[in-house]
Design a protein around this motif. Structure first.
Motif, PDB file in Angstrom:
ATOM      1  N   PRO A 107       0.660  -1.251   0.058  1.00  0.00           N
ATOM      2  CA  PRO A 107       0.046   0.066  -0.075  1.00  0.00           C
ATOM      3  C   PRO A 107       0.776   1.156   0.042  1.00  0.00           C
ATOM      4  O   PRO A 107       0.528   2.278  -0.569  1.00  0.00           O
ATOM      5  CB  PRO A 107      -0.857  -0.048   1.417  1.00  0.00           C
ATOM      6  CG  PRO A 107      -0.885  -1.653   1.446  1.00  0.00           C
ATOM      7  CD  PRO A 107       0.300  -2.219   1.080  1.00  0.00           C
ATOM      8  N   ARG A 108       2.134   1.276   0.629  1.00  0.00           N
ATOM      9  CA  ARG A 108       2.712   2.243   0.655  1.00  0.00           C
ATOM     10  C   ARG A 108       3.254   2.822  -0.767  1.00  0.00           C
ATOM     11  O   ARG A 108       3.401   4.017  -1.213  1.00  0.00           O
ATOM     12  CB  ARG A 108       4.178   2.085   1.543  1.00  0.00           C
ATOM     13  CG  ARG A 108       5.191   3.189   1.591  1.00  0.00           C
ATOM     14  CD  ARG A 108       6.270   2.725   2.179  1.00  0.00           C
ATOM     15  NE  ARG A 108       5.969   2.523   3.916  1.00  0.00           N
ATOM     16  CZ  ARG A 108       5.853   3.551   4.857  1.00  0.00           C
ATOM     17  NH1 ARG A 108       6.471   4.507   4.388  1.00  0.00           N
ATOM     18  NH2 ARG A 108       5.784   2.876   5.878  1.00  0.00           N
ATOM     19  N   ASP A 109       3.516   1.558  -1.634  1.00  0.00           N
ATOM     20  CA  ASP A 109       4.021   1.858  -3.010  1.00  0.00           C
ATOM     21  C   ASP A 109       3.039   2.638  -3.568  1.00  0.00           C
ATOM     22  O   ASP A 109       3.081   3.554  -4.594  1.00  0.00           O
ATOM     23  CB  ASP A 109       4.355   0.885  -3.479  1.00  0.00           C
ATOM     24  CG  ASP A 109       5.614  -0.275  -2.966  1.00  0.00           C
ATOM     25  OD1 ASP A 109       6.426   0.518  -2.377  1.00  0.00           O
ATOM     26  OD2 ASP A 109       5.472  -1.443  -3.026  1.00  0.00           O
ATOM     27  N   LEU A 110       1.777   2.044  -3.516  1.00  0.00           N
ATOM     28  CA  LEU A 110       0.454   2.926  -4.251  1.00  0.00           C
ATOM     29  C   LEU A 110       0.360   4.198  -3.684  1.00  0.00           C
ATOM     30  O   LEU A 110       0.300   5.223  -4.557  1.00  0.00           O
ATOM     31  CB  LEU A 110      -0.928   2.037  -3.892  1.00  0.00           C
ATOM     32  CG  LEU A 110      -1.966   2.903  -4.462  1.00  0.00           C
ATOM     33  CD1 LEU A 110      -1.795   2.742  -6.129  1.00  0.00           C
ATOM     34  CD2 LEU A 110      -3.213   1.811  -4.084  1.00  0.00           C
ATOM     35  N   ALA A 111       0.519   4.657  -2.339  1.00  0.00           N
ATOM     36  CA  ALA A 111       0.660   5.853  -1.864  1.00  0.00           C
ATOM     37  C   ALA A 111       1.625   6.878  -2.347  1.00  0.00           C
ATOM     38  O   ALA A 111       1.211   8.038  -2.831  1.00  0.00           O
ATOM     39  CB  ALA A 111       0.573   6.002  -0.500  1.00  0.00           C
ATOM     40  N   ILE A 162      -7.570  13.959   0.103  1.00  0.00           N
ATOM     41  CA  ILE A 162      -8.754  13.722  -0.498  1.00  0.00           C
ATOM     42  C   ILE A 162      -8.951  12.146  -0.804  1.00  0.00           C
ATOM     43  O   ILE A 162      -9.873  11.468  -0.866  1.00  0.00           O
ATOM     44  CB  ILE A 162      -9.167  14.262  -1.648  1.00  0.00           C
ATOM     45  CG1 ILE A 162      -9.416  16.242  -0.928  1.00  0.00           C
ATOM     46  CG2 ILE A 162     -10.628  14.097  -2.444  1.00  0.00           C
ATOM     47  CD1 ILE A 162      -9.813  17.031  -1.898  1.00  0.00           C
ATOM     48  N   SER A 163      -7.769  11.702  -1.404  1.00  0.00           N
ATOM     49  CA  SER A 163      -7.690  10.305  -1.914  1.00  0.00           C
ATOM     50  C   SER A 163      -7.836   9.439  -0.682  1.00  0.00           C
ATOM     51  O   SER A 163      -8.403   8.400  -0.940  1.00  0.00           O
ATOM     52  CB  SER A 163      -6.295  10.175  -2.775  1.00  0.00           C
ATOM     53  OG  SER A 163      -6.278  10.915  -3.758  1.00  0.00           O
ATOM     54  N   ALA A 164      -7.088   9.660   0.383  1.00  0.00           N
ATOM     55  CA  ALA A 164      -7.244   8.937   1.554  1.00  0.00           C
ATOM     56  C   ALA A 164      -8.782   8.723   2.085  1.00  0.00           C
ATOM     57  O   ALA A 164      -9.249   7.790   2.382  1.00  0.00           O
ATOM     58  CB  ALA A 164      -6.466   9.480   2.868  1.00  0.00           C
ATOM     59  N   TRP A 165      -9.211   9.851   2.030  1.00  0.00           N
ATOM     60  CA  TRP A 165     -10.795   9.898   2.354  1.00  0.00           C
ATOM     61  C   TRP A 165     -11.673   9.207   1.312  1.00  0.00           C
ATOM     62  O   TRP A 165     -12.454   8.312   1.518  1.00  0.00           O
ATOM     63  CB  TRP A 165     -11.274  11.350   2.459  1.00  0.00           C
ATOM     64  CG  TRP A 165     -12.888  11.673   2.705  1.00  0.00           C
ATOM     65  CD1 TRP A 165     -13.299  11.350   3.970  1.00  0.00           C
ATOM     66  CD2 TRP A 165     -13.845  11.804   1.805  1.00  0.00           C
ATOM     67  NE1 TRP A 165     -14.739  11.661   3.942  1.00  0.00           N
ATOM     68  CE2 TRP A 165     -15.078  11.700   2.609  1.00  0.00           C
ATOM     69  CE3 TRP A 165     -13.823  11.990   0.447  1.00  0.00           C
ATOM     70  CZ2 TRP A 165     -16.274  12.003   2.019  1.00  0.00           C
ATOM     71  CZ3 TRP A 165     -15.074  12.228  -0.081  1.00  0.00           C
ATOM     72  CH2 TRP A 165     -16.008  12.184   0.466  1.00  0.00           C
ATOM     73  N   ARG A 252      -1.971   4.764   5.282  1.00  0.00           N
ATOM     74  CA  ARG A 252      -2.673   3.995   6.555  1.00  0.00           C
ATOM     75  C   ARG A 252      -4.048   3.384   6.020  1.00  0.00           C
ATOM     76  O   ARG A 252      -4.323   2.239   6.276  1.00  0.00           O
ATOM     77  CB  ARG A 252      -3.137   4.972   7.843  1.00  0.00           C
ATOM     78  CG  ARG A 252      -3.727   4.531   8.768  1.00  0.00           C
ATOM     79  CD  ARG A 252      -3.858   5.485  10.022  1.00  0.00           C
ATOM     80  NE  ARG A 252      -4.516   5.020  10.999  1.00  0.00           N
ATOM     81  CZ  ARG A 252      -4.699   5.349  12.116  1.00  0.00           C
ATOM     82  NH1 ARG A 252      -4.287   6.606  12.439  1.00  0.00           N
ATOM     83  NH2 ARG A 252      -5.546   4.953  13.282  1.00  0.00           N
ATOM     84  N   VAL A 253      -4.748   4.337   5.150  1.00  0.00           N
ATOM     85  CA  VAL A 253      -6.149   4.055   4.669  1.00  0.00           C
ATOM     86  C   VAL A 253      -5.980   3.000   3.956  1.00  0.00           C
ATOM     87  O   VAL A 253      -6.640   1.875   3.890  1.00  0.00           O
ATOM     88  CB  VAL A 253      -6.818   5.203   4.316  1.00  0.00           C
ATOM     89  CG1 VAL A 253      -8.094   4.742   3.646  1.00  0.00           C
ATOM     90  CG2 VAL A 253      -7.150   6.111   5.427  1.00  0.00           C
TER      91      VAL A 253
END
Length: 260
Positions: A107-111, A162-165, A252-253
């Motif tokens: 997920p860190r790579d995607l973020a 906003i992407s996290a939300w 995190r999300v």
């Protein structure tokens, strides 16, 4: 496989972007030009020459005052909207991001790939706006290069949180509310059309805590000059804080959503 994972994901976005880049680039030129004609020149002709106008606008013409804000406002709208519907598509509709987790990706790579994605798209838009501003003598300066950088930072300051939300949502029901109660109030009261010092004191204080106000002040100061360098650095720091905090939220999300 030796390529960093985030860059591999970002390359996928580049491939997809090739199908729509023409419309995006044309919009990056046409939209700011129409705004400049309608507001910068049209409304500006009604304001300039009035008493105290020069003092309120810091000695700049209304055209230059408004035009420089377009770098930030265009970045906010473009990156912010992209972070809503496009992010929802990847997480909920096509599930393409969940499919990616079957590969040796985290997920860190995607973020991190989202930083490249939104930064790159905002860069294209910002260069279009800066090119239009370079056509006019009042806003033609080397500061436009820094203004493009300010716009990219502004886009990340909006797109990443906003992407996290968005990744945590199940439907798009809340998206119109974001447009009406987040983007539009900032656009109207964030210093694009007039200095926030003209607002009632409570609203002025609220504006100070918005990323758009910092982005507008930063781009305006870089293009027009005459602003304290320490103040410019403070604006950069605040925008970086929003962007960095947004990236941490994404990590995190995304980890929660992609592993459920």
């Amino acid at each position: 496989m030796s390529t960093p994972p985030a860059l591999r994901i970002a390359y996928r976005e580049v491939v997809l972007y090739r199908t729509i880049w023409r419309e995006n680039v044309i919009g990056a030129f046409v939209q700011p030009f129409l705004y400049l004609l309608g507001v910068g020149i049209g409304v500006g002709s009604l304001i300039e020459g009035r008493s105290q106008a020069d003092e309120i606008l810091g000695g700049a013409s209304y055209f230059a005052f408004y035009a420089t804000a377009l770098l930030a406002t265009t970045a906010m709208f473009n990156a912010g909207q992209e972070a809503l519907w496009s992010t929802m598509e990847g997480f909920k509709w096509s599930n393409v991001y969940k499919a990616m987790m079957a590969a040796p990706l985290e997920p860190r790579d995607l973020a991190t790939a989202f930083v490249f994605r939104f930064g790159g798209r905002t860069l294209v838009t910002a260069v279009g706006v800066a090119t239009v501003l370079a056509l006019f003598e009042e806003t033609r300066s080397w500061g436009l290069i820094g203004g493009v950088g300010a716009a990219v930072l502004c886009g990340l300051a909006f797109a990443l949180p906003i992407s996290a939300w968005t990744a945590s949502r199940e439907t798009t029901n809340g998206f119109p509310a974001v447009m009406r109660f987040v983007f539009m109030p900032m656009f109207l009261f964030g210093g694009a059309f007039y200095p926030v010092s003209q607002l009632p004191r409570p609203l002025e204080i609220v504006a100070w805590f918005t990323p758009l106000w910092h982005a507008i002040e930063l781009s305006r100061g870089l293009v027009l000059g005459g602003v304290d360098p320490w103040r410019l650095l403070a604006h950069v720091a605040v925008l970086a804080l929003f962007a960095g905090g947004g990236w941490l939220l994404c990590v995190r999300v995304f980890a929660r959503e992609l592993r459920t």
